[in-house]
Motif scaffolding. Structure first.
Motif, PDB file in Angstrom:
ATOM      1  N   VAL A   1      29.026  81.547 -19.286  1.00 41.04           N
ATOM      2  CA  VAL A   1      29.949  82.144 -20.260  1.00 41.04           C
ATOM      3  C   VAL A   1      31.205  82.666 -19.570  1.00 41.04           C
ATOM      4  N   VAL A   2      31.028  83.302 -18.418  1.00 39.84           N
ATOM      5  CA  VAL A   2      32.192  83.830 -17.690  1.00 39.84           C
ATOM      6  C   VAL A   2      33.114  82.699 -17.249  1.00 39.84           C
ATOM      7  N   LEU A   3      32.536  81.601 -16.732  1.00 41.09           N
ATOM      8  CA  LEU A   3      33.357  80.452 -16.332  1.00 41.09           C
ATOM      9  C   LEU A   3      34.078  79.845 -17.533  1.00 41.09           C
ATOM     10  N   SER A   4      33.405  79.815 -18.678  1.00 42.32           N
ATOM     11  CA  SER A   4      34.030  79.269 -19.876  1.00 42.32           C
ATOM     12  C   SER A   4      35.223  80.123 -20.296  1.00 42.32           C
ATOM     13  N   ASP A   5      35.052  81.441 -20.316  1.00 43.42           N
ATOM     14  CA  ASP A   5      36.160  82.321 -20.698  1.00 43.42           C
ATOM     15  C   ASP A   5      37.304  82.249 -19.689  1.00 43.42           C
ATOM     16  N   THR A   6      36.959  82.235 -18.398  1.00 47.62           N
ATOM     17  CA  THR A   6      38.002  82.223 -17.367  1.00 47.62           C
ATOM     18  C   THR A   6      38.775  80.913 -17.371  1.00 47.62           C
ATOM     19  N   GLY A   7      38.037  79.786 -17.447  1.00 47.03           N
ATOM     20  CA  GLY A   7      38.709  78.486 -17.476  1.00 47.03           C
ATOM     21  C   GLY A   7      39.558  78.307 -18.713  1.00 47.03           C
ATOM     22  N   GLY A   8      39.076  78.772 -19.859  1.00 51.21           N
ATOM     23  CA  GLY A   8      39.858  78.661 -21.084  1.00 51.21           C
ATOM     24  C   GLY A   8      41.105  79.529 -21.042  1.00 51.21           C
ATOM     25  N   TYR A   9      41.004  80.724 -20.455  1.00 54.27           N
ATOM     26  CA  TYR A   9      42.170  81.592 -20.358  1.00 54.27           C
ATOM     27  C   TYR A   9      43.232  80.985 -19.440  1.00 54.27           C
TER      28      TYR A   9
ATOM     29  N   SER B   1      37.831  75.443 -20.667  1.00 57.56           N
ATOM     30  CA  SER B   1      36.547  76.137 -20.778  1.00 57.56           C
ATOM     31  C   SER B   1      35.382  75.202 -20.496  1.00 57.56           C
ATOM     32  N   VAL B   2      35.395  74.053 -21.131  1.00 56.71           N
ATOM     33  CA  VAL B   2      34.285  73.104 -20.957  1.00 56.71           C
ATOM     34  C   VAL B   2      34.228  72.603 -19.527  1.00 56.71           C
ATOM     35  N   ALA B   3      35.367  72.287 -18.944  1.00 52.91           N
ATOM     36  CA  ALA B   3      35.379  71.756 -17.578  1.00 52.91           C
ATOM     37  C   ALA B   3      34.880  72.789 -16.585  1.00 52.91           C
TER      38      ALA B   3
ATOM     39  N   ALA C   1      25.482  69.983 -15.874  1.00 51.08           N
ATOM     40  CA  ALA C   1      26.761  69.835 -16.566  1.00 51.08           C
ATOM     41  C   ALA C   1      26.571  69.859 -18.086  1.00 51.08           C
ATOM     42  N   VAL C   2      25.484  69.217 -18.552  1.00 47.49           N
ATOM     43  CA  VAL C   2      25.189  69.262 -19.986  1.00 47.49           C
ATOM     44  C   VAL C   2      24.937  70.701 -20.427  1.00 47.49           C
ATOM     45  N   PHE C   3      24.199  71.418 -19.607  1.00 49.26           N
ATOM     46  CA  PHE C   3      23.943  72.822 -19.920  1.00 49.26           C
ATOM     47  C   PHE C   3      25.267  73.597 -20.006  1.00 49.26           C
ATOM     48  N   GLY C   4      26.148  73.366 -19.062  1.00 46.92           N
ATOM     49  CA  GLY C   4      27.433  74.066 -19.068  1.00 46.92           C
ATOM     50  C   GLY C   4      28.281  73.718 -20.277  1.00 46.92           C
ATOM     51  N   VAL C   5      28.317  72.432 -20.662  1.00 46.15           N
ATOM     52  CA  VAL C   5      29.105  72.029 -21.827  1.00 46.15           C
ATOM     53  C   VAL C   5      28.551  72.687 -23.096  1.00 46.15           C
TER      54      VAL C   5
ATOM     55  N   VAL D   1      26.708  75.476 -23.356  1.00 45.05           N
ATOM     56  CA  VAL D   1      26.934  76.920 -23.337  1.00 45.05           C
ATOM     57  C   VAL D   1      28.403  77.231 -23.626  1.00 45.05           C
ATOM     58  N   SER D   2      29.309  76.436 -23.072  1.00 46.50           N
ATOM     59  CA  SER D   2      30.732  76.668 -23.312  1.00 46.50           C
ATOM     60  C   SER D   2      31.081  76.455 -24.780  1.00 46.50           C
ATOM     61  N   GLY D   3      30.555  75.370 -25.383  1.00 49.41           N
ATOM     62  CA  GLY D   3      30.828  75.130 -26.800  1.00 49.41           C
ATOM     63  C   GLY D   3      30.295  76.257 -27.681  1.00 49.41           C
ATOM     64  N   ALA D   4      29.081  76.757 -27.372  1.00 53.31           N
ATOM     65  CA  ALA D   4      28.522  77.861 -28.152  1.00 53.31           C
ATOM     66  C   ALA D   4      29.339  79.137 -27.969  1.00 53.31           C
ATOM     67  N   ALA D   5      29.804  79.371 -26.753  1.00 55.61           N
ATOM     68  CA  ALA D   5      30.613  80.579 -26.505  1.00 55.61           C
ATOM     69  C   ALA D   5      31.921  80.531 -27.283  1.00 55.61           C
ATOM     70  N   VAL D   6      32.571  79.365 -27.320  1.00 53.16           N
ATOM     71  CA  VAL D   6      33.822  79.241 -28.076  1.00 53.16           C
ATOM     72  C   VAL D   6      33.563  79.417 -29.569  1.00 53.16           C
ATOM     73  N   LEU D   7      32.459  78.858 -30.073  1.00 55.10           N
ATOM     74  CA  LEU D   7      32.129  79.038 -31.485  1.00 55.10           C
ATOM     75  C   LEU D   7      31.865  80.515 -31.800  1.00 55.10           C
ATOM     76  N   GLY D   8      31.186  81.200 -30.893  1.00 56.04           N
ATOM     77  CA  GLY D   8      30.954  82.629 -31.103  1.00 56.04           C
ATOM     78  C   GLY D   8      32.247  83.430 -31.119  1.00 56.04           C
ATOM     79  N   ASP D   9      33.157  83.066 -30.244  1.00 61.02           N
ATOM     80  CA  ASP D   9      34.457  83.746 -30.236  1.00 61.02           C
ATOM     81  C   ASP D   9      35.213  83.502 -31.539  1.00 61.02           C
ATOM     82  N   LEU D  10      35.195  82.261 -32.026  1.00 62.48           N
ATOM     83  CA  LEU D  10      35.869  81.958 -33.286  1.00 62.48           C
ATOM     84  C   LEU D  10      35.192  82.647 -34.467  1.00 62.48           C
ATOM     85  N   ALA D  11      33.865  82.744 -34.434  1.00 61.67           N
ATOM     86  CA  ALA D  11      33.149  83.407 -35.525  1.00 61.67           C
ATOM     87  C   ALA D  11      33.531  84.882 -35.606  1.00 61.67           C
TER      88      ALA D  11
END
Length: 442
Positions: free
Chosen positions: A318-326, A353-355, A377-381, A383-393
């Motif tokens: 989740v931290v990598l997803s937020d940091t990469g997306g930012y 975020s996904v990368a 990598a599948v796990f990371g993709v 988790v990243s997609g779920a984290a972004v959906l949670g942020d949008l929700a």
């Protein structure tokens, strides 16, 4: 032919000089009325007819075309030749009054005001840097606004040559106080990881406290919409749900959610039927969103043998997803992802975020669980997609409630729910994938 008088039949209006009627025995209307006191008449003899003033007739030598009084209009006999002398300035009623001089004015005794007596005389004149007095402003220049006198309102202090302006906190392009956000993020990470690796029951206490704060923030936020979910049963049910998930697993997690919703309904009955459906709907949303989803983190940590590692890879993803997306969004973000929900999120940020989550999770899961990197990598993709959906929700909920942040508890982040929004959607996904990829030991 003379005009006929409408009031006297057919006779002409005017008369010839010889047909003029005799003089009237009383004075004409143009002559001042006579007063007995002015003539010195004897008042004891009874009423007397006032004497007529002397009149020069028209048929006398030197007479005019009409009979004229000999005196002036004030009763004085001042004939001059054949005509009455006209009035002059000496005959005016104010001729005997002394002229008013400047020394007799009411303000003559007041001391004149000089420049040295002004209130601003004690202040030194404003000069330029070279010591010369500044020129007068042009008529086209905008008027200078004087600073308000007296006590100023609370706020940032006014800058001057001797006192610089108060520095504002540094903010990034994403609208966040970046130094404060990094400091708070490191503190939260330490608060989670230290008990996770050194005293696992302490992590349960930290998780229960975080769930309680999240319930309080959500209850406080939904009151803007008019709903008033009861706080006490939600807090008690949330802590119960986390404890049941920790000690008894998925079935107890569902039981904790059911108990929380039923306890909230029973508690709400005491407030009457007004708004019951609205309050219970809001309470159910909070119970599912915060304690139920947070219970999956308790089940991840309670896994025997490697529970702390499961929580670690989930939090790192989740931290990598937020940091990469930012980082990607600030550097390359041009195409909004959901402008009506979160205008600052872009597709470039989502790709970052996904990368970042895929690369980091592939390496970390391979090192910790000896799983093939592509599964990581599948796990990371995921988790990243779920984290972004949670942020949008959570952004959609805040948009609907009309709030920017759930609270101001964390500097640079807003409320605690503004940090848990991504994790709450990511932990159920991580729990499911890790249950498949990494079977529970023992």
């Amino acid at each position: 032919m003379s005009h006929l008088d409408p009031y006297s039949g057919t006779e002409p209006r005017g008369w010839e000089r010889s047909d003029r009627p005799p003089a009237l025995p009383w004075p004409e209307r143009e002559v001042e009325p006579w007063s007995p006191r002015q003539s010195g008449a004897d008042l004891s003899a009874g009423p007397q007819a006032p004497p007529r003033p002397p009149v020069r007739r028209h048929d006398e030598p030197g007479g005019g075309p009409y009979d004229e009084p000999v005196g002036d209009r004030f009763g004085g006999d001042r004939p001059v030749g054949d005509r009455v002398r006209p009035l002059s300035d000496d005959d005016a009623p104010t001729a005997q009054l002394a002229p008013v001089r400047d020394d007799d004015a009411p303000t003559a005794q007041l001391t004149p005001v000089r420049d040295d007596d002004l209130p601003t005389a004690q202040f030194a004149p404003v000069r330029d840097d070279d010591g010369s007095r500044p020129p007068f402003p042009s008529p086209d220049a905008a008027p200078e606004v004087a600073p308000p006198s007296g006590r100023r309102f609370r706020g940032r202090r006014r800058a001057s040559a001797d006192r610089p302006a108060t520095p504002l906190p540094a903010t990034g392009r994403a609208g966040r106080n970046l130094p404060a956000a990094i400091g708070v993020g490191l503190g939260l990470g330490a608060l989670v990881l230290v008990p996770l690796f050194f005293f696992l029951p302490g992590f349960l206490a930290v998780l229960a406290a975080a769930i309680g704060v999240g319930i309080w923030e959500m209850t406080r936020a939904v009151r803007r919409s008019g709903a008033h979910p009861p706080l006490v049963p939600l807090l008690a049910g949330g802590v119960l749900t986390i404890g049941l998930a920790w000690f008894a697993g998925p079935d107890a997690l569902s039981l904790g959610l059911l108990v929380t919703v039923l306890g909230t309904m029973i508690w709400r009955l005491g407030d009457g039927p007004a708004g019951f459906q609205r309050d219970i709907t809001a309470a159910t949303l909070i119970a599912v969103y915060v304690p139920f989803l947070g219970g999956f983190a308790a089940m991840l940590a309670a896994a025997p043998g490697d529970g702390h590692l499961r929580v670690l890879v989930t939090v790192v993803g989740v931290v990598l997803s937020d940091t990469g997306g930012y980082a990607a969004g600030v550097s390359f973000g041009k195409h909004p992802m959901a402008p009506r929900i979160s205008p600052k999120k872009s597709w470039e940020g989502f790709a970052g975020s996904v990368a970042a989550a895929a690369l980091g999770s592939a390496l970390l899961i391979w090192l910790l669980f000896d799983v093939a990197p592509w599964w990581g990598a599948v796990f990371g993709v995921a988790v990243s997609g779920a984290a972004v959906l949670g942020d949008l929700a959570e952004s959609m909920i805040k948009r609907d409630l009309g709030v920017k942040d759930m609270s101001t508890l964390l500097p640079g982040h807003g409320g605690l729910m503004d940090r848990l929004d991504s994790i709450l959607f990511a932990v159920p996904t991580a729990y499911l994938l890790l249950a498949i990829l990494v079977p529970v030991v023992g």
